[in-house]
Design a protein around this motif. Structure first.
Motif, PDB file in Angstrom:
ATOM      1  N   ASP A  73      31.420  23.321  27.383  1.00 21.02           N
ATOM      2  CA  ASP A  73      32.016  24.662  27.364  1.00 21.02           C
ATOM      3  C   ASP A  73      33.367  24.680  28.080  1.00 21.02           C
ATOM      4  O   ASP A  73      34.273  25.389  27.658  1.00 21.02           O
ATOM      5  N   VAL A  74      33.489  23.913  29.182  1.00 21.51           N
ATOM      6  CA  VAL A  74      34.794  23.889  29.860  1.00 21.51           C
ATOM      7  C   VAL A  74      35.746  22.914  29.162  1.00 21.51           C
ATOM      8  O   VAL A  74      36.962  23.069  29.245  1.00 21.51           O
ATOM      9  N   SER A 131      26.309  22.079  25.351  1.00 25.18           N
ATOM     10  CA  SER A 131      26.409  22.231  23.893  1.00 25.18           C
ATOM     11  C   SER A 131      26.746  20.922  23.187  1.00 25.18           C
ATOM     12  O   SER A 131      27.525  20.116  23.689  1.00 25.18           O
ATOM     13  N   ALA A 145      33.950  28.134  23.798  1.00 29.44           N
ATOM     14  CA  ALA A 145      33.459  28.580  22.483  1.00 29.44           C
ATOM     15  C   ALA A 145      34.379  29.599  21.828  1.00 29.44           C
ATOM     16  O   ALA A 145      34.374  29.742  20.606  1.00 29.44           O
ATOM     17  N   ARG A 146      35.214  30.283  22.631  1.00 26.49           N
ATOM     18  CA  ARG A 146      36.097  31.281  22.009  1.00 26.49           C
ATOM     19  C   ARG A 146      37.111  30.617  21.078  1.00 26.49           C
ATOM     20  O   ARG A 146      37.770  31.300  20.307  1.00 26.49           O
ATOM     21  N   ASP A 188      39.125  25.645  30.698  1.00 25.38           N
ATOM     22  CA  ASP A 188      38.391  26.435  31.688  1.00 25.38           C
ATOM     23  C   ASP A 188      38.108  25.689  32.988  1.00 25.38           C
ATOM     24  O   ASP A 188      37.521  26.254  33.916  1.00 25.38           O
ATOM     25  N   HIS A 218      33.380  19.306  18.715  1.00 25.23           N
ATOM     26  CA  HIS A 218      34.737  19.767  19.005  1.00 25.23           C
ATOM     27  C   HIS A 218      35.208  19.257  20.375  1.00 25.23           C
ATOM     28  O   HIS A 218      36.409  19.130  20.590  1.00 25.23           O
ATOM     29  N   LEU A 261      36.117  27.994  19.094  1.00 27.55           N
ATOM     30  CA  LEU A 261      35.351  27.249  18.083  1.00 27.55           C
ATOM     31  C   LEU A 261      35.402  27.906  16.708  1.00 27.55           C
ATOM     32  O   LEU A 261      34.716  27.465  15.785  1.00 27.55           O
ATOM     33  N   ASN A 262      36.212  28.961  16.586  1.00 24.83           N
ATOM     34  CA  ASN A 262      36.422  29.499  15.240  1.00 24.83           C
ATOM     35  C   ASN A 262      37.436  28.625  14.493  1.00 24.83           C
ATOM     36  O   ASN A 262      37.761  28.883  13.345  1.00 24.83           O
ATOM     37  N   SER A 263      37.895  27.567  15.161  1.00 24.27           N
ATOM     38  CA  SER A 263      38.747  26.580  14.492  1.00 24.27           C
ATOM     39  C   SER A 263      38.054  25.224  14.522  1.00 24.27           C
ATOM     40  O   SER A 263      37.327  24.914  15.468  1.00 24.27           O
TER      41      SER A 263
END
Lengths: 421, 161
Positions: free
Chosen positions: B17-18, B65, B22-23, B40, B69, B25-27
């Motif tokens: 996550d760091v 996770s 996830a913000r 982060d 990515h 991960l729309n790419s």
């Protein structure tokens, strides 16, 4: 040398009479899973294969659950890409808005996983299906692509940790408290590369929903998988939800375990993981006065019907504390419908909570409950890493649905006994 | 195969996550993801990272996770190798599958500091700290994984079979 339950399943899937820890094997897959974040990356990898095919269109499950209903244009493009892929290869188990649910709640409910299966999923919480007596583990998108193309995956056979559960959980203590307590004991890498094999007379008293919650968070201890023995309750669940033939595997009496941990369920208390690691556990009794801004009740960890019922039992006739946001997310359409028919949604709304369509949204800081700097959230999700649910200066406290609901009423971290329950 | 560069040093339990929140991960575009790599935990990383640089961390690097990515973002930002005391198992697999060189070397991971210049020789498993003049022996991959890495990742390996 004896084999663990996991080793027996893997040996069978590899077509070998026996396997041992550390051995590299190639195993046949019964199911390959992906979601709207991981599948697009897998599709790009699939494009690089010289042979364009899927191994079995009935053994692939694609679930749109993380950012849907589409949160923005880029997410919409991802879902569209997966939708078109599913059409192209005629994927049987494709779940979109209207049929979908959070993948790890949906697949057991739809009967897509059964005891003895070998499952990989491009989502770390794929370990959830160990509750059904399956070997299932999280992988990345390239492994998912290779699995979809060939129906096989390579594994390093894991060594094991034995977790003996005795006794029976007290009222308001559930599977979430068991797994948080365990992670607190062994740490976030306490079971690195190992299978976590749950056993003991206490297993029988745990509901299937409790077991799914426990297996779900095996990854939070670094485990390769978490697995439960198959008992009458498991078989009843499998028969209720599907028709897939199952195979029951049991660990040999001389199976080798690196470590054994005994947990007395009757001695457990409501437990909370403090920021910023799941291993930072305290009992609610020792938590102190922690005022909170938001509560989330849902996710692949705790969005099942038992979780909804427990939260509703606490919120019934009570109000969410002033200034606090409480977001409830039933994990599948079926759970949503059941919650509606049982009057649970009415209880939530009357208490001042909001109810969302199934989504992973807030758990990973996607949407539907993002935190601002300095805000604190009690959440029934599975990770409290820095920035996981929003701003890097926000804080997540992981807890059970009972603790989350009680905390929503008091406005601070609380167990149901704070409400006289 | 060799890697050489300056070190970015991190601690225990660096989660995915760091590495890539996830913000973003729309790419799924590697270049896009690289612009937010390590955001982060280290906002300066993206500004300062040079092609060939090396990430060194302590225990359980890449936990959480399974998002591929994360190694994709690290690779696309030009990092030539990640050295850690231990890796979380899904990250370890993903790195091999996409051809991001990694090495488990507890002693090197504990002693190397930010800014040190380090050279890694993957064939011999040697990690040299050129700044401090120290040398370490890392853990070699099993032959099966070497074949995947040698082929340039899992897809190329399967295609070749």
């Amino acid at each position: 040398m004896g084999m663990t339950m996991t080793q027996k399943i893997l040996a069978h899937a590899a077509g070998l009479p026996e396997v041992e820890a550390g051995q590299l094997i190639e195993a046949k897959l019964d199911l390959v899973l992906g979601n709207d974040i991981t599948t697009p990356v897998a599709i790009h990898e699939m494009d690089r294969f010289t042979k364009q095919q899927v191994f079995d269109k009935d053994k692939i499950a694609l679930v749109m659950d993380h950012f849907i209903p589409n949160k923005d244009i880029k997410s919409a493009e991802h879902c569209k890409e997966v939708r078109e892929f599913s059409k192209k290869f005629d994927i049987t188990h494709y779940y979109d808005v209207g049929q979908m649910g959070i993948e790890h709640a949906l697949l057991p409910e739809k009967g897509l996983v059964t005891a003895g299966d070998v499952v990989i999923g491009a989502d770390s919480h794929t370990c959830t299906y160990g509750a059904l007596g399956a070997f299932s583990t999280g992988v990345g998108s390239t492994d998912m692509a290779a699995g979809m193309a060939t129906g096989k995956a390579w594994f390093k056979v894991p060594s094991a940790m034995k977790i003996v559960l005795n006794g029976k959980l007290p009222k308001w203590v559930s599977g979430k408290d068991v797994i948080l307590h365990l992670i607190g004991l062994i740490g976030v890498d306490g079971a690195l590369y190992q299978s976590m094999e749950f056993t003991g007379e206490g297993v029988a008293s745990l509901s299937m929903d409790d077991r799914l919650t426990i297996a779900n968070m095996a990854i939070e201890a670094g485990g390769k998988n978490g697995i439960f023995p198959v008992d009458d309750q498991t078989i009843a669940y499998l028969k209720e939800h599907g028709t897939k033939p199952f195979t029951v595997y049991e660990a040999d009496s001389d199976a080798v375990y690196e470590k054994e941990i005994v947990i007395d369920l009757s001695a457990l208390e409501p437990t909370v993981s403090f920021p910023h690691l799941p291993e930072n556990t305290k009992t609610v009794r020792d938590a102190g006065e922690i005022a909170i801004d938001q509560v989330v009740i849902g996710s692949c960890t705790n969005g099942r019907i038992q979780d909804m019922r427990q939260a509703a039992e606490i919120l019934k006739g009570r109000k969410v504390a002033e200034g606090l946001r409480c977001i409830v997310i039933p994990a599948t359409q079926e759970i949503y419908l059941k919650s509606m028919r049982e009057g649970l949604l009415e209880i939530f709304i009357e208490a001042g909570a909001v109810v969302s369509t199934p989504t992973c949204g807030p758990c990973l800081g996607g949407y539907m409950g993002i935190l601002a700097a300095g805000e604190r959230c009690v959440s029934t999700t599975n990770r409290n890493f820095v920035g996981r649910m929003g701003h890097v200066d926000s804080e997540i406290y992981l807890a059970s649905p009972a603790v989350a609901a009680a905390s929503a009423v008091t406005g601070k971290i609380s167990a149901p006994d704070a409400l006289g329950l | 195969m060799q890697a050489q560069g300056h070190v970015f040093k991190y601690g225990d339990n660096i989660d995915t996550d760091v590495i890539i929140p996830a913000r973003y991960l729309n790419s799924s575009d590697p270049a896009d993801l690289a612009t937010h790599c390590m955001e982060d935990i280290d906002r300066e990383f993206v500004k300062n990272v040079q092609a060939g640089d090396i990430i060194v961390a302590n225990k359980n690097f890449g936990c959480g996770s399974s998002r591929e990515h994360a190694p994709i973002a690290i690779k696309a930002s030009g990092v030539s190798c990640v050295i850690a005391e231990t890796f979380a198992r899904i990250f370890y697999r993903n790195a091999i599958n996409i051809g991001l060189p990694i090495m488990e070397c507890p002693e090197a991971a504990r002693e190397i500091e930010s800014g040190d210049e380090v050279r890694v020789d993957f064939d011999s498993g040697t990690v040299e700290n050129l700044t401090k003049g120290t040398s370490y022996k890392g853990q070699a991959f099993p032959p099966f994984m070497q074949k995947i890495i040698g082929a340039g990742g899992l897809v190329s390996y399967i295609n070749a079979q």
